[in-house]
Design a protein around this motif. Structure first.
Motif, PDB file in Angstrom:
ATOM      1  N   TYR A 131      -6.800  -6.777  10.474  1.00 25.95           N
ATOM      2  CA  TYR A 131      -5.481  -6.859   9.858  1.00 25.95           C
ATOM      3  C   TYR A 131      -5.521  -6.767   8.339  1.00 25.95           C
ATOM      4  O   TYR A 131      -4.604  -6.215   7.729  1.00 25.95           O
ATOM      5  N   ALA A 132      -6.574  -7.284   7.722  1.00 24.34           N
ATOM      6  CA  ALA A 132      -6.532  -7.441   6.265  1.00 24.34           C
ATOM      7  C   ALA A 132      -7.672  -6.789   5.487  1.00 24.34           C
ATOM      8  O   ALA A 132      -7.471  -6.373   4.347  1.00 24.34           O
ATOM      9  N   LYS A 133      -8.857  -6.685   6.063  1.00 23.53           N
ATOM     10  CA  LYS A 133     -10.009  -6.242   5.289  1.00 23.53           C
ATOM     11  C   LYS A 133      -9.862  -4.787   4.852  1.00 23.53           C
ATOM     12  O   LYS A 133      -9.745  -3.880   5.681  1.00 23.53           O
ATOM     13  N   ASP A 134      -9.859  -4.562   3.545  1.00 27.73           N
ATOM     14  CA  ASP A 134      -9.770  -3.224   2.950  1.00 27.73           C
ATOM     15  C   ASP A 134      -8.496  -2.476   3.355  1.00 27.73           C
ATOM     16  O   ASP A 134      -8.471  -1.241   3.371  1.00 27.73           O
ATOM     17  N   LYS A 135      -7.439  -3.197   3.679  1.00 24.23           N
ATOM     18  CA  LYS A 135      -6.196  -2.558   4.126  1.00 24.23           C
ATOM     19  C   LYS A 135      -5.171  -2.414   3.000  1.00 24.23           C
ATOM     20  O   LYS A 135      -4.128  -1.809   3.200  1.00 24.23           O
ATOM     21  N   CYS A 136      -5.463  -2.974   1.835  1.00 26.85           N
ATOM     22  CA  CYS A 136      -4.541  -2.853   0.690  1.00 26.85           C
ATOM     23  C   CYS A 136      -5.329  -2.418  -0.537  1.00 26.85           C
ATOM     24  O   CYS A 136      -5.370  -3.130  -1.560  1.00 26.85           O
ATOM     25  N   PRO A 137      -5.996  -1.253  -0.481  1.00 29.61           N
ATOM     26  CA  PRO A 137      -6.921  -0.858  -1.555  1.00 29.61           C
ATOM     27  C   PRO A 137      -6.271  -0.678  -2.923  1.00 29.61           C
ATOM     28  O   PRO A 137      -6.862  -1.043  -3.940  1.00 29.61           O
ATOM     29  N   ILE A 138      -5.076  -0.093  -2.966  1.00 28.62           N
ATOM     30  CA  ILE A 138      -4.424   0.116  -4.265  1.00 28.62           C
ATOM     31  C   ILE A 138      -4.136  -1.226  -4.930  1.00 28.62           C
ATOM     32  O   ILE A 138      -4.246  -1.373  -6.154  1.00 28.62           O
ATOM     33  N   GLN A 139      -3.806  -2.195  -4.108  1.00 29.81           N
ATOM     34  CA  GLN A 139      -3.462  -3.527  -4.612  1.00 29.81           C
ATOM     35  C   GLN A 139      -4.586  -4.118  -5.466  1.00 29.81           C
ATOM     36  O   GLN A 139      -4.357  -4.816  -6.450  1.00 29.81           O
TER      37      GLN A 139
END
Length: 429
Positions: free
Chosen positions: A402-410
């Motif tokens: 759900y979360a790991k490396d899923k919001c890279p731009i952030q």
């Protein structure tokens, strides 16, 4: 007279006290008798009450088991909504037979935990944001499907407990790689009504007969042309969360230095009563562009901020971490991350507002596609998956999925780089 009154009062008091003491003595005798009877008699009173309670529980459990077996024999999958979705007991699925019009419709849904024995439901849906490790089912069958439901990005609502690893069998989220994708809206083919997007395997075949901007505009319905010609304002934005992690407020503040932006809601100076159709009454007739800026940069995180303006004759400007080509038709939006700065974006928006033929081409997709709600599709997919997937799999590390490396731009935003641009994407590579 006073003496007589005094003695009458004394007599009444003695009578009341005598009555009280008599009752006290009688009650004490009964308690003592019950104690000896319970302790030394042929049976124990506490066993009677225990057995009565046990019989009631067994009868209740047997009745629930019979109901569960009846559903199984009919091929019906039973689903329990364990908690609520932002306070909604029905998860915003609706009431009644919500599976009625689904291709596979033999499913029933409940929000009462004790309708069946908890281990007899075929699936249990848990809204991740309202789930507590202290409030989970006490019994579980290995054949049950535990479904993790979440519509918020992990940048804003992380999975809080490692307790939930090796716990869930299915995912039902906004992500396109969910077992049951539940996006905020869907795009359908106008002629067939078939689902088109969002999808990782997208095919915008219906719009490939685009020829030129000129022809597209010439074929535009006159009602749309009249709306476009009546617009006089450039950019607007409805927003209430003024401190989003995506840096959208900082971006808009810089954008406002180069183009007019009217901000409605808690973060601006304009307002529109919620009882009104603000998009239909305010945005569509007046504004060329609407800022569809997400609160975080995460994979596939596209909300109503895009889908709402797509329903109307206004061009959305997107700002988020998704691959928007998988969500909206070609030439239906402007992507802020295609520009190196808010100033550059402002110049392009001004150009489009002055070249009406080019602007109108951004609405030409409406001849081929339409926006529709996504909840019905998600509900039908849920029922279909429960029927087709025989053995539950297990998400051993749900938090990673759900979360790991899923919001890279952030991760590239900080006190220096407060918002994202095309340059941010280039630096990632």
């Amino acid at each position: 007279m006073r003496i007589t009154y005094f003695w009458r009062s004394v007599a009444k008091t003695i009578n009341k006290k005598s009555y009280f003491f008599v009752n006290l003595i009688v009650a004490s005798i009964l308690i003592i008798c019950l104690y000896f009877l319970a302790s030394y008699g042929d049976f124990e009173i506490q066993d009677i009450f225990l057995k009565m309670s046990t019989v009631r529980e067994e009868d209740d459990s047997a009745d629930k088991f019979i109901k569960a077996e009846d559903n199984r024999n009919k091929g019906i999958k039973t689903i329990l909504l364990w908690n609520t979705l932002f306070g909604s007991k029905d998860f915003y699925f609706g009431e009644g037979d919500i599976f009625r019009d689904c291709p596979i419709n033999k499913c029933k849904i409940f929000n009462e935990r004790d309708y069946l024995n908890v281990e007899d439901y075929d699936a249990i849906l848990f809204h991740g944001n309202e789930l507590s490790k202290y409030d989970v089912p006490l019994k579980r069958e290995m054949k049950q499907f535990y479904v993790y439901v979440n519509l918020e990005s992990p940048a804003n609502r992380a999975i809080p407990y490692k307790y939930y690893e090796d716990y869930f069998n299915l995912t039902m989220t906004y992500r396109l790689d969910s077992d049951i994708p539940w996006t905020y809206n869907i795009i359908e083919d106008v002629k067939s009504g078939n689902f088109v997007a969002p999808s990782r395997d997208i095919d915008w075949n219906a719009s490939r007969n685009y020829t030129s901007v000129e022809k597209a505009v010439d074929e535009m319905p006159s009602t749309i042309l009249d709306i476009v010609r009546g617009k006089s304002k450039l950019v607007t934005w409805f927003v209430s969360n003024c401190y989003a992690k995506s840096g959208r407020m900082e971006y808009v503040q810089e954008l406002s230095k180069h183009i007019g932006v009217d901000i409605y809601g808690r973060c601006g100076t304009s307002s529109c009563n919620r009882s009104r159709d603000c998009f239909g009454d305010v945005i569509e007739p007046n504004y060329f562009f609407y800022l569809s800026f997400e609160n975080s940069f995460c994979d596939d995180y596209v909300t109503e901020k895009l889908m709402n303006p797509l329903r109307y004759n206004v061009v959305p400007v997107v700002y988020g971490g998704a691959n928007y080509s998988q969500f909206a038709p070609p030439n239906s939006y402007v992507n802020a991350l295609d520009f190196e700065s808010p100033k550059e974006l402002a110049a392009y928006l001004k150009y489009l507002s002055q070249d009406l033929r080019r602007y109108q081409s951004f609405l030409e997709w409406k001849k081929y596609y339409r926006v529709n709600g996504a909840t019905k599709r998600a509900v039908c997919t849920l029922c279909e998956v429960l029927h087709k997937q025989k053995e539950p799999k297990m998400y051993s590390t749900l938090s990673d999925w759900y979360a790991k490396d899923k919001c890279p731009i952030q991760t590239h935003l900080n006190d220096v780089n407060k918002y994202a641009t095309k340059i941010t994407l280039m630096n990632r590579k």
